[in-house]
Write an enzyme that holds these catalytic residues in place. Structure first.
Site, mmCIF file in Angstrom:
data_model
loop_
_atom_site.group_PDB
_atom_site.id
_atom_site.type_symbol
_atom_site.label_atom_id
_atom_site.label_comp_id
_atom_site.label_asym_id
_atom_site.label_seq_id
_atom_site.Cartn_x
_atom_site.Cartn_y
_atom_site.Cartn_z
ATOM 1 N N ASN A 9 1.007 -1.141 0.228
ATOM 2 C CA ASN A 9 0.099 0.087 -0.134
ATOM 3 C C ASN A 9 0.749 1.241 -0.139
ATOM 4 O O ASN A 9 1.475 1.533 1.160
ATOM 5 C CB ASN A 9 -0.860 -0.017 1.139
ATOM 6 C CG ASN A 9 -1.774 1.237 1.383
ATOM 7 O OD1 ASN A 9 -1.905 2.000 0.458
ATOM 8 N ND2 ASN A 9 -2.232 1.345 2.658
ATOM 9 N N LYS A 11 0.171 4.275 -0.343
ATOM 10 C CA LYS A 11 -0.536 5.773 0.174
ATOM 11 C C LYS A 11 -0.106 6.864 -0.669
ATOM 12 O O LYS A 11 -0.196 6.380 -1.868
ATOM 13 C CB LYS A 11 0.014 5.631 1.814
ATOM 14 C CG LYS A 11 -0.188 4.454 2.557
ATOM 15 C CD LYS A 11 -0.086 4.668 4.036
ATOM 16 C CE LYS A 11 0.187 3.549 4.714
ATOM 17 N NZ LYS A 11 -0.026 3.666 6.051
ATOM 18 N N HIS A 98 -9.440 0.941 4.937
ATOM 19 C CA HIS A 98 -8.007 1.189 5.726
ATOM 20 C C HIS A 98 -8.249 2.232 6.839
ATOM 21 O O HIS A 98 -9.186 2.925 6.645
ATOM 22 C CB HIS A 98 -7.004 1.729 4.641
ATOM 23 C CG HIS A 98 -5.602 1.785 5.229
ATOM 24 N ND1 HIS A 98 -5.425 2.714 6.244
ATOM 25 C CD2 HIS A 98 -4.513 0.837 5.074
ATOM 26 C CE1 HIS A 98 -3.976 2.612 6.494
ATOM 27 N NE2 HIS A 98 -3.592 1.477 5.799
ATOM 28 N N GLU A 100 -6.766 4.508 7.917
ATOM 29 C CA GLU A 100 -6.736 6.103 7.611
ATOM 30 C C GLU A 100 -7.896 6.776 7.074
ATOM 31 O O GLU A 100 -8.075 7.762 7.268
ATOM 32 C CB GLU A 100 -5.265 6.209 6.669
ATOM 33 C CG GLU A 100 -4.122 5.974 7.583
ATOM 34 C CD GLU A 100 -2.857 5.336 6.812
ATOM 35 O OE1 GLU A 100 -2.793 5.457 5.483
ATOM 36 O OE2 GLU A 100 -1.955 5.039 7.463
ATOM 37 N N GLU A 170 -5.229 -5.160 10.667
ATOM 38 C CA GLU A 170 -4.205 -4.163 10.849
ATOM 39 C C GLU A 170 -4.544 -3.495 12.042
ATOM 40 O O GLU A 170 -5.281 -2.482 12.130
ATOM 41 C CB GLU A 170 -4.346 -3.264 9.645
ATOM 42 C CG GLU A 170 -3.857 -3.777 8.335
ATOM 43 C CD GLU A 170 -3.638 -2.726 7.357
ATOM 44 O OE1 GLU A 170 -2.493 -2.821 7.001
ATOM 45 O OE2 GLU A 170 -4.119 -1.920 7.020
ATOM 46 N N GLY A 176 2.319 2.056 10.640
ATOM 47 C CA GLY A 176 3.332 3.383 10.538
ATOM 48 C C GLY A 176 4.073 3.870 11.892
ATOM 49 O O GLY A 176 4.714 4.955 11.938
ATOM 50 N N SER A 216 3.767 -2.087 10.538
ATOM 51 C CA SER A 216 5.028 -1.967 10.635
ATOM 52 C C SER A 216 5.545 -3.369 10.165
ATOM 53 O O SER A 216 6.676 -3.722 10.977
ATOM 54 C CB SER A 216 5.309 -1.664 12.154
ATOM 55 O OG SER A 216 4.913 -0.246 12.202
HETATM 56 C C1 PEP Z 1 -0.680 0.027 6.242
HETATM 57 O O1 PEP Z 1 -0.805 1.245 6.123
HETATM 58 O O2 PEP Z 1 -1.720 -0.738 5.653
HETATM 59 C C2 PEP Z 1 0.362 -0.406 6.913
HETATM 60 C C3 PEP Z 1 0.485 -1.617 7.093
HETATM 61 O O3 PEP Z 1 1.227 0.434 7.113
HETATM 62 P P1 PEP Z 1 3.027 0.210 7.896
HETATM 63 O O4 PEP Z 1 3.356 -0.981 6.942
HETATM 64 O O5 PEP Z 1 3.518 1.506 7.222
HETATM 65 O O6 PEP Z 1 2.642 0.289 9.140
#
Ligand code: PEP
Length: 253
Positions: A9, A11, A98, A100, A170, A176, A216
């Site tokens: 992803n 973003k 997601h 976000e 998630e 992040g 992460s």
């Molecule tokens: C995500 O945004 O789906 C995600 C898992 O981000 P990150 O790997 O940066 O934590």
């Protein structure tokens, strides 16, 4: 049996030319057979990049995904991108829900219901994100939170439609932040999600559902996370922006 998948992803990162280079690097690495051919590789660039990226990748090896889509099919919805538009340029999957988008753009179960039905109607795969925030985890409410997110949207689908869904767990506190769920925490909740699916649609459907971990995830921790029996790969944010990091995760399998 279910497929292992690693999905990137991107973003709101990279310019179009940077994105095309990144996509070419991933597509070349995957096409050269560096990864286990059984692992599905997905990339989700920003909308502006999808056409140019789609021109450069090997679609047999890399699945092109969008990060979101409109709730409506077409019409007077200024600024929106429809599922049909995405499909017309070779997009085969769409990330939905997601955290976000839930947090910053008011994504609700109602909007997600509309989106997921449009994605499925167009024979594309939804990558449906669920997960709790830190306060909910600390209060021991994470099981209830994911149950509610799943029941309100995914469990309204027919079994035939549900078979096309990829679930992404998630934990919001891990996205992040550099803080990763432990492999035990991931396994515990992935097994719970699979149990819910089994109770609703039966064990065969549950056994065939890909459940990704996101938060992460990086080359150094992917092996431990992906070795858990109910963790079928990852949805990767930050570490999907460099070919070596992303392929390092893909090659974990
Ligand atoms: C995500 O945004 O789906 C995600 C898992 O981000 P990150 O790997 O940066 O934590």
């Amino acid at each position: 049996m279910r497929k292992n998948i690693v999905a990137g992803n991107w973003k709101m990162n990279t310019t179009v030319s940077e994105g095309v280079e990144l996509a070419k690097g991933i597509s070349n690495a995957v096409s050269n057979g560096i990864n286990n051919a059984e692992t599905g590789v997905v990339i989700a660039p920003p909308f502006t990049h999808l056409y140019a990226v789609g021109e450069q990748i090997n679609h047999d090896k890399v699945c092109l995904a969008a990060q979101d889509c409109a709730t409506e099919e077409k019409g007077a919805y200024t600024g929106e991108i429809s599922v049909a538009m995405l499909k017309s340029i070779g997009v085969k999957a769409v990330i939905l829900g997601h955290s976000e988008r839930r947090t910053y753009y008011g994504e609700t179960n109602e909007t997600l219901l509309k989106k997921i039905n449009l994605v499925l109607k167009n024979d594309m795969k939804p990558i449906f994100c669920i997960g709790e925030v830190l306060a909910q985890r600390e209060a021991g409410k994470h099981f209830d939170v994911v149950k509610e997110q799943i029941e309100s949207v995914l469990f309204t689908l027919s079994a035939d439609d549900f078979k096309n869904v990829i679930v992404a767990y998630e934990p919001v506190w891990a996205i992040g932040t550099g803080v990763t769920a432990s492999s035990e925490q991931a396994q515990e909740i992935h097994a719970y999600i699979r149990k819910l699916i089994s109770e609703k649609y039966g064990t065969e459907v549950a056994d065939n559902t890909t459940i990704l971990y996101g938060g992460s995830c990086k080359p150094s921790n992917a092996k431990e996370l992906f070795s858990q029996p109910d963790v079928d790969g990852g949805l990767i944010g930050g570490a999907s922006l460099k070919v070596e990091d992303f392929m390092g995760i893909v090659n974990t399998f």
